[in-house]
Design a protein around this motif. Structure first.
Motif, mmCIF file in Angstrom:
data_model
loop_
_atom_site.group_PDB
_atom_site.id
_atom_site.type_symbol
_atom_site.label_atom_id
_atom_site.label_comp_id
_atom_site.label_asym_id
_atom_site.label_seq_id
_atom_site.Cartn_x
_atom_site.Cartn_y
_atom_site.Cartn_z
ATOM 1 N N PHE A 1 0.877 -1.110 -0.141
ATOM 2 C CA PHE A 1 -0.124 -0.121 -0.178
ATOM 3 C C PHE A 1 0.806 1.533 -0.167
ATOM 4 O O PHE A 1 0.209 2.007 -0.070
ATOM 5 C CB PHE A 1 -1.092 -0.106 1.302
ATOM 6 C CG PHE A 1 -1.983 -1.324 1.388
ATOM 7 C CD1 PHE A 1 -3.084 -0.701 0.497
ATOM 8 C CD2 PHE A 1 -1.928 -2.126 2.348
ATOM 9 C CE1 PHE A 1 -4.097 -2.208 0.108
ATOM 10 C CE2 PHE A 1 -2.814 -3.278 1.375
ATOM 11 C CZ PHE A 1 -3.857 -2.668 0.761
ATOM 12 N N ALA A 2 2.013 1.035 -0.236
ATOM 13 C CA ALA A 2 3.186 1.990 0.497
ATOM 14 C C ALA A 2 3.365 2.534 -0.930
ATOM 15 O O ALA A 2 3.438 1.932 -2.415
ATOM 16 C CB ALA A 2 4.225 1.925 1.214
ATOM 17 N N LEU A 3 4.447 4.119 -0.879
ATOM 18 C CA LEU A 3 4.716 4.314 -2.579
ATOM 19 C C LEU A 3 6.118 4.454 -2.132
ATOM 20 O O LEU A 3 6.532 4.157 -1.806
ATOM 21 C CB LEU A 3 4.715 5.897 -2.360
ATOM 22 C CG LEU A 3 3.300 6.666 -3.454
ATOM 23 C CD1 LEU A 3 3.666 8.133 -2.777
ATOM 24 C CD2 LEU A 3 3.213 5.932 -4.452
ATOM 25 N N PRO A 4 6.304 3.186 -3.704
ATOM 26 C CA PRO A 4 8.282 3.112 -3.691
ATOM 27 C C PRO A 4 8.638 3.882 -3.894
ATOM 28 O O PRO A 4 10.182 3.537 -3.654
ATOM 29 C CB PRO A 4 7.956 2.548 -4.982
ATOM 30 C CG PRO A 4 6.723 2.802 -5.662
ATOM 31 C CD PRO A 4 5.888 3.471 -4.547
ATOM 32 N N VAL A 5 8.630 5.680 -4.278
ATOM 33 C CA VAL A 5 9.314 7.170 -4.576
ATOM 34 C C VAL A 5 8.895 7.568 -2.664
ATOM 35 O O VAL A 5 7.634 8.276 -2.887
ATOM 36 C CB VAL A 5 9.486 7.618 -5.551
ATOM 37 C CG1 VAL A 5 10.699 8.309 -4.919
ATOM 38 C CG2 VAL A 5 10.372 6.403 -6.425
ATOM 39 N N TYR B 1 12.525 2.313 -2.305
ATOM 40 C CA TYR B 1 12.116 1.531 -1.154
ATOM 41 C C TYR B 1 10.787 0.268 -1.272
ATOM 42 O O TYR B 1 10.760 0.885 -2.219
ATOM 43 C CB TYR B 1 10.901 2.645 0.258
ATOM 44 C CG TYR B 1 11.996 3.978 0.536
ATOM 45 C CD1 TYR B 1 12.639 3.496 1.237
ATOM 46 C CD2 TYR B 1 11.906 4.966 -0.287
ATOM 47 C CE1 TYR B 1 14.051 5.072 1.605
ATOM 48 C CE2 TYR B 1 12.552 6.199 -0.169
ATOM 49 C CZ TYR B 1 13.547 5.544 0.983
ATOM 50 O OH TYR B 1 14.421 7.155 1.363
ATOM 51 N N ALA B 2 10.816 -0.369 -0.410
ATOM 52 C CA ALA B 2 10.221 -0.957 -1.056
ATOM 53 C C ALA B 2 8.592 -1.399 -0.238
ATOM 54 O O ALA B 2 8.499 -0.422 0.606
ATOM 55 C CB ALA B 2 10.812 -2.605 0.153
ATOM 56 N N THR B 3 7.482 -1.969 -0.527
ATOM 57 C CA THR B 3 6.067 -1.276 -0.650
ATOM 58 C C THR B 3 5.443 -1.505 0.184
ATOM 59 O O THR B 3 4.441 -1.870 1.514
ATOM 60 C CB THR B 3 5.575 -0.708 -1.833
ATOM 61 O OG1 THR B 3 5.578 -2.527 -2.733
ATOM 62 C CG2 THR B 3 5.915 0.148 -2.868
ATOM 63 N N ARG C 1 15.439 -10.475 3.315
ATOM 64 C CA ARG C 1 13.816 -10.055 4.039
ATOM 65 C C ARG C 1 14.042 -8.722 4.503
ATOM 66 O O ARG C 1 14.849 -8.034 5.084
ATOM 67 C CB ARG C 1 13.268 -11.101 5.535
ATOM 68 C CG ARG C 1 12.280 -10.172 6.429
ATOM 69 C CD ARG C 1 11.814 -10.861 7.510
ATOM 70 N NE ARG C 1 11.537 -12.655 7.036
ATOM 71 C CZ ARG C 1 10.788 -13.150 6.448
ATOM 72 N NH1 ARG C 1 9.728 -12.525 6.086
ATOM 73 N NH2 ARG C 1 10.369 -14.682 6.335
ATOM 74 N N VAL C 2 12.995 -8.469 3.743
ATOM 75 C CA VAL C 2 12.975 -6.771 3.799
ATOM 76 C C VAL C 2 11.556 -5.929 4.548
ATOM 77 O O VAL C 2 10.671 -7.053 4.531
ATOM 78 C CB VAL C 2 12.987 -5.880 2.775
ATOM 79 C CG1 VAL C 2 14.583 -6.615 1.818
ATOM 80 C CG2 VAL C 2 11.882 -6.099 1.679
ATOM 81 N N SER C 3 11.295 -5.107 4.938
ATOM 82 C CA SER C 3 10.407 -3.941 5.534
ATOM 83 C C SER C 3 10.027 -2.961 5.066
ATOM 84 O O SER C 3 10.117 -2.778 3.753
ATOM 85 C CB SER C 3 10.483 -4.027 7.397
ATOM 86 O OG SER C 3 10.765 -4.519 8.371
ATOM 87 N N ARG C 4 8.924 -2.920 5.137
ATOM 88 C CA ARG C 4 7.733 -1.427 4.270
ATOM 89 C C ARG C 4 8.733 -0.682 5.092
ATOM 90 O O ARG C 4 8.835 -0.290 5.935
ATOM 91 C CB ARG C 4 6.427 -1.453 4.944
ATOM 92 C CG ARG C 4 5.736 -0.196 4.177
ATOM 93 C CD ARG C 4 3.968 -0.578 4.261
ATOM 94 N NE ARG C 4 4.273 0.289 5.470
ATOM 95 C CZ ARG C 4 2.852 1.117 5.805
ATOM 96 N NH1 ARG C 4 1.663 0.121 5.094
ATOM 97 N NH2 ARG C 4 2.705 0.855 7.011
ATOM 98 N N GLY C 5 9.354 0.194 3.977
ATOM 99 C CA GLY C 5 9.290 1.458 3.753
ATOM 100 C C GLY C 5 11.476 1.382 3.292
ATOM 101 O O GLY C 5 12.054 2.596 4.101
ATOM 102 N N GLU C 6 12.141 0.372 4.121
ATOM 103 C CA GLU C 6 13.409 -0.281 4.042
ATOM 104 C C GLU C 6 14.023 0.524 2.385
ATOM 105 O O GLU C 6 13.241 -0.199 0.991
ATOM 106 C CB GLU C 6 13.148 -1.951 4.306
ATOM 107 C CG GLU C 6 15.237 -2.005 4.177
ATOM 108 C CD GLU C 6 15.478 -2.505 4.921
ATOM 109 O OE1 GLU C 6 16.342 -4.240 4.954
ATOM 110 O OE2 GLU C 6 14.432 -4.022 5.230
#
Length: 452
Positions: free
Chosen positions: A326-330, A362-364, A407-412
């Motif tokens: 749901f997040a923006l990648p930029v 960034y990861a979304t 493993r990545v988190s949202r916003g990383e």
């Protein structure tokens, strides 16, 4: 009809006359001229016949006409090019103004989203505090109910003792009245006096106990009334807390429910998936149970359990929101350059975000990196596998900052924007795939605008 020979001679004669007239016309406008060329030893001349002059005149006229026409065309093209450039500049200024307006609107939306997140966190804290107050008030209410039951039991026992003391007092009084004074003096003497003193003391003690029991009963009744008033006040407070919690749950859960529904996700299956894989501290919230005798739960307990169910749903939604893109990648300033759909006769499976070279990407959502290297037209590509069968792709990067299996988190941060692979300029090609099929990434981004 004349013979054929006469006809031919007449035609030749007519042509001859026309030639003579044409030659005379040429002689009139283009008379024969001679151009003399003199040297030291000789003089020569060139004869310019009328036909030659006509040809020269026509040639020069054609050259002049062509020059005029070409000059006019060039002038018109120059004027048209100038107008086109001015129009292009005006269109560029309009486009830049529109981009600035969109950027300002995006920034406002981001600020609103941050404020909404703050309100959401504040609401969660308030809900937690209210839940603690509710549990404490419920415990206090049950303690008061237990105290009232104890006081009522004590009051009933005291009243029984009071009645028994009254009956005993009446029996002693009757016994004193039945005893004659002379008989006591003759038979008992000093023993009778001692008995009277004992009876008098017993009666006094009984009266004192009776008065004490009566006072204790009155105090118990007053305390019971006070406890009943406190219980009613606590019920009112609990009802107010319940209403506030229910309103807070409605405000918090409904936007998330709409967000997931707008993204085309089955909320029930999604929550079941999250619940099965839940690994948070304490696990899902458990329903309250205040009775150990198999009785039906009270209305307050049922309301509390409904609120706990909503809190559990809110918690699961929060976890699911971290696992869905749901997040923006930029996060820096950018502009949309191409959307999802057909483009140039072929399918464009993602959305393009354009910004300067090296802009962080960034990861979304939370996930595991399944690809982090060059892939044909994608250039430097990162693939992340998320929950619910969702995969995101980040293409044309200038630098990859993660590794396969990580493993990545949202916003990383996972890479930098570039123009590798089949790319016409610096931008990020962002894809979302569900079950291997590409879907429009803006479905998720737009669904989350009013929540995050």
């Amino acid at each position: 009809m004349p013979p054929w020979g006469w006809g031919n001679r007449d035609g030749v004669f007519v042509r001859t006359r026309l030639a003579i007239k044409f030659h005379a016309l040429l002689e009139r406008y283009f008379p024969e001229r001679r151009v003399f060329l003199r040297s030291d030893n000789d003089t020569r001349f060139i004869r310019l016949k009328p036909g030659s002059q006509l040809l020269a005149f026509v040639g020069v006229s054609a050259v002049v006409a062509w020059t005029i026409i070409a000059t006019a065309v060039l002038l018109m093209d120059s004027i048209g090019s100038g107008n086109f450039r001015e129009q292009a500049k005006r269109d560029q200024r309009t486009y830049e103004a529109r981009l600035n307006a969109l950027e300002a609107e995006r920034n406002n939306r981001a600020e609103e989203a941050a404020a909404a997140q703050e309100r959401f966190n504040s609401a969660l804290k308030q809900i937690s505090t209210m839940q603690s107050d509710l549990l404490a008030s419920e415990t206090r209410r049950r303690e008061l109910e237990t105290g009232i039951e104890v006081i009522q039991s004590t009051l009933r026992r005291t009243m029984k003792e009071r009645d028994a003391a009254r009956a005993e007092s009446e029996e002693l009084t009757l016994a004193l009245k039945d005893t004659a004074p002379g008989t006591l003096a003759d038979e008992e003497g000093m023993g009778t006096e001692a008995t009277l003193e004992t009876l008098t003391a017993a009666l006094s003690e009984t009266a004192r106990q009776r008065d004490k029991i009566s006072n204790d009963a009155e105090l118990a009744l007053l305390e019971a009334d006070e406890m009943a008033a406190q219980i009613q006040l606590m019920k009112d407070q609990n009802d107010q807390i319940f209403r506030q919690l229910e309103d807070a749950m409605t405000i918090s859960v409904e936007p998330l429910d709409k967000m997931f529904t707008a993204a085309g996700m089955d909320t029930d299956n999604m929550l079941d998936t999250v619940r099965r894989g839940y690994s948070g501290q304490g696990g899902p919230l458990m329903p309250l149970s205040f009775s150990t005798r198999g009785e039906e739960p009270t209305p307050d307990a049922m309301r509390a359990n409904r609120i706990l169910n909503q809190l559990d749903r809110l918690n699961l939604y929060r976890i699911a929101a971290q696992k869905a893109p749901f997040a923006l990648p930029v996060k820096s300033t950018f502009r949309y350059t191409s959307g999802f759909g057909m483009r140039w006769g072929r399918m464009h499976s993602g959305t393009d975000f354009a910004s300067k070279h090296g802009t962080p990407i960034y990861a979304t959502a939370d996930g595991i990196v399944t690809h982090a290297e060059w892939l044909s037209g994608y250039g430097r590509l990162v693939k992340i596998q998320h929950e619910f069968g969702i995969e995101t792709r980040y293409a044309h990067m200038s630098r990859i900052r993660v590794e396969k299996g990580q493993r990545v988190s949202r916003g990383e941060r996972i890479g930098d924007m570039g123009s590798t692979g089949r790319s016409t300029g610096t931008h990020l090609h962002y894809e979302v795939r569900v079950g291997g099929k590409a879907v429009n990434p803006m479905i998720y981004i737009k669904a989350a605008r009013n929540v995050f």
